[in-house]
Design an enzyme around this catalytic site. Structure first.
Site, PDB file in Angstrom:
ATOM      1  N   ASP A   1       0.832  -1.207   0.000  1.00  0.00           N
ATOM      2  CA  ASP A   1       0.000   0.000   0.000  1.00  0.00           C
ATOM      3  C   ASP A   1       0.866   1.255   0.000  1.00  0.00           C
ATOM      4  OD1 ASP A   1       0.851  -0.221   2.600  1.00  0.00           O
ATOM      5  OD2 ASP A   1      -1.137  -0.058   3.513  1.00  0.00           O
ATOM      6  N   SER A   2       2.204   1.079   0.013  1.00  0.00           N
ATOM      7  CA  SER A   2       3.098   2.200  -0.281  1.00  0.00           C
ATOM      8  C   SER A   2       2.814   2.724  -1.693  1.00  0.00           C
ATOM      9  CB  SER A   2       4.560   1.765  -0.150  1.00  0.00           C
ATOM     10  OG  SER A   2       4.809   0.599  -0.908  1.00  0.00           O
TER      11      SER A   2
ATOM     12  N   ASP B   1      -1.118  -6.157  -0.322  1.00  0.00           N
ATOM     13  CA  ASP B   1      -1.455  -5.533   0.970  1.00  0.00           C
ATOM     14  C   ASP B   1      -2.957  -5.305   1.086  1.00  0.00           C
ATOM     15  OD1 ASP B   1       0.604  -5.093   2.750  1.00  0.00           O
ATOM     16  OD2 ASP B   1       1.185  -3.165   1.888  1.00  0.00           O
TER      17      ASP B   1
ATOM     18  N   GLU C   1       9.489  -4.322  10.149  1.00  0.00           N
ATOM     19  CA  GLU C   1       9.886  -2.994   9.651  1.00  0.00           C
ATOM     20  C   GLU C   1      10.391  -2.132  10.810  1.00  0.00           C
ATOM     21  OE1 GLU C   1       7.017  -1.110   7.117  1.00  0.00           O
ATOM     22  OE2 GLU C   1       8.166   0.756   7.003  1.00  0.00           O
TER      23      GLU C   1
HETATM   24  O1  KIV Z   1       3.628  -1.170   1.493  1.00  0.00           O
HETATM   25  C1  KIV Z   1       4.831  -1.469   1.566  1.00  0.00           C
HETATM   26  O2  KIV Z   1       5.655  -1.089   0.718  1.00  0.00           O
HETATM   27  C2  KIV Z   1       5.267  -2.290   2.683  1.00  0.00           C
HETATM   28  C3  KIV Z   1       6.741  -2.525   2.828  1.00  0.00           C
HETATM   29  C4  KIV Z   1       7.388  -1.329   3.382  1.00  0.00           C
HETATM   30  C5  KIV Z   1       7.034  -3.725   3.622  1.00  0.00           C
HETATM   31  O3  KIV Z   1       4.480  -2.724   3.453  1.00  0.00           O
END
Ligand code: KIV
Length: 279
Positions: free
Chosen positions: A60-61, A99, A196
């Site tokens: 979800d980044s 995610d 993380e």
């Molecule tokens: O959404 C994302 O990129 C993540 C990573 C930082 C593990 O959850």
């Protein structure tokens, strides 16, 4: 053993043609490091697949990296379904992990299942959710329904408001809680755990205590594998967190290419004869 699977014993890990959930623990048992990068679109996912990345995380980044949001909180389930479908449409070798975005799973295990169903229909092989405690019931429901789960502890960006921003977690008393949460998630059926922004010695201890693999980001070298946001890893932006290594400067290269294109259009050198036909 079918041709997508491939391990004979610990220490003897044969690279799978297609990554599946069982290969994760086999890789850890063999002492082979897992590689995970984020991907949000088909173009990038195809390149990362060719590079040999084991796991593509449709994180979800996506909200911060591709949509320009200041956090992951505004990302919708529809955003994640679209991105997952794009990545899954080209990913041949890597395992695709999607995610669950903020607001799509916290209120009940049934809601989590309904959201997960959309991500799985879009092509995910596994889903990731943040936290433990109140999430354990959802993890149990999902895993007992045949859906592999990746857990996420330490700094969990969807809780950034209560955690006070991106800060190291698992220090002091937090160490025992993190270890207990990790064991509880494994007990609930999780197959993978992202850690993380956790001190390296804590990440090492969690990794030693668990049979499932851990994937670190800002958690030192002793996890079962590493994950980075692809655009950080490739140097697409001016700033990157300290735990990132910039393996290229693609942002600068892209800017230079676009600038040369603009110059060539303006001075008439593009298109040239080799780029068009008179008739
Ligand atoms: O959404 C994302 O990129 C993540 C990573 C930082 C593990 O959850």
């Amino acid at each position: 053993m079918n041709d997508s699977s491939a391990v004979s014993s610990a220490g003897d890990f044969k690279e799978p043609k297609t990554w599946r959930v069982q290969h994760l623990a086999q890789s850890k048992a063999a002492g082979r490091k897992l590689t995970m990068l984020t991907a949000y679109d088909a173009l990038t996912a195809a390149i990362l697949d060719k590079a040999g990345v084991d796991i593509l995380l449709v994180g979800d980044s996506y909200g911060n990296v591709m949509l320009g949001f200041g956090s992951t909180l505004p990302v919708s389930l529809a955003d994640m379904v679209r991105a997952t479908a794009a990545v899954a449409s080209v990913a041949k070798r890597p395992l695709v992990v999607a995610d669950l975005p903020f607001g799509s799973y916290e209120s009940s295990p049934a809601k989590a299942f309904d959201s997960v169903a959309q991500l799985m229909k879009a092509g995910a092989n596994m889903v990731k959710l943040e936290g433990a405690g109140p999430r354990l019931e959802a993890v149990r429901l999902l895993t007992s329904s045949g859906i592999p789960v990746c857990a996420h502890l330490g700094f969990t960006p969807q809780s950034e408001n209560s955690l006070g921003g991106p800060r190291m977690q698992g220090r002091g008393e937090g160490r025992e809680r993190l270890l207990a949460d990790a064991l509880a998630l494994q007990g609930a059926g999780a197959s993978l755990l992202v850690l993380e922004m956790v001190p390296a010695d804590v990440a090492r201890e969690v990794t030693e205590q668990l049979t499932i693999p851990t994937i670190g980001i800002g958690a030192g070298p002793d996890t079962s594998g590493q994950v980075l946001v692809w655009s950080d890893m490739a140097g697409m932006t001016e700033w990157t967190p300290r735990f990132v290594r910039r393996f290229a400067e693609l942002g600068q290269a892209l800017q230079e290419a676009a600038s040369e294109y603009c110059d060539a259009v303006r001075d008439g050198s593009f298109p040239a004869l080799e780029n068009y036909h008179e008739r």
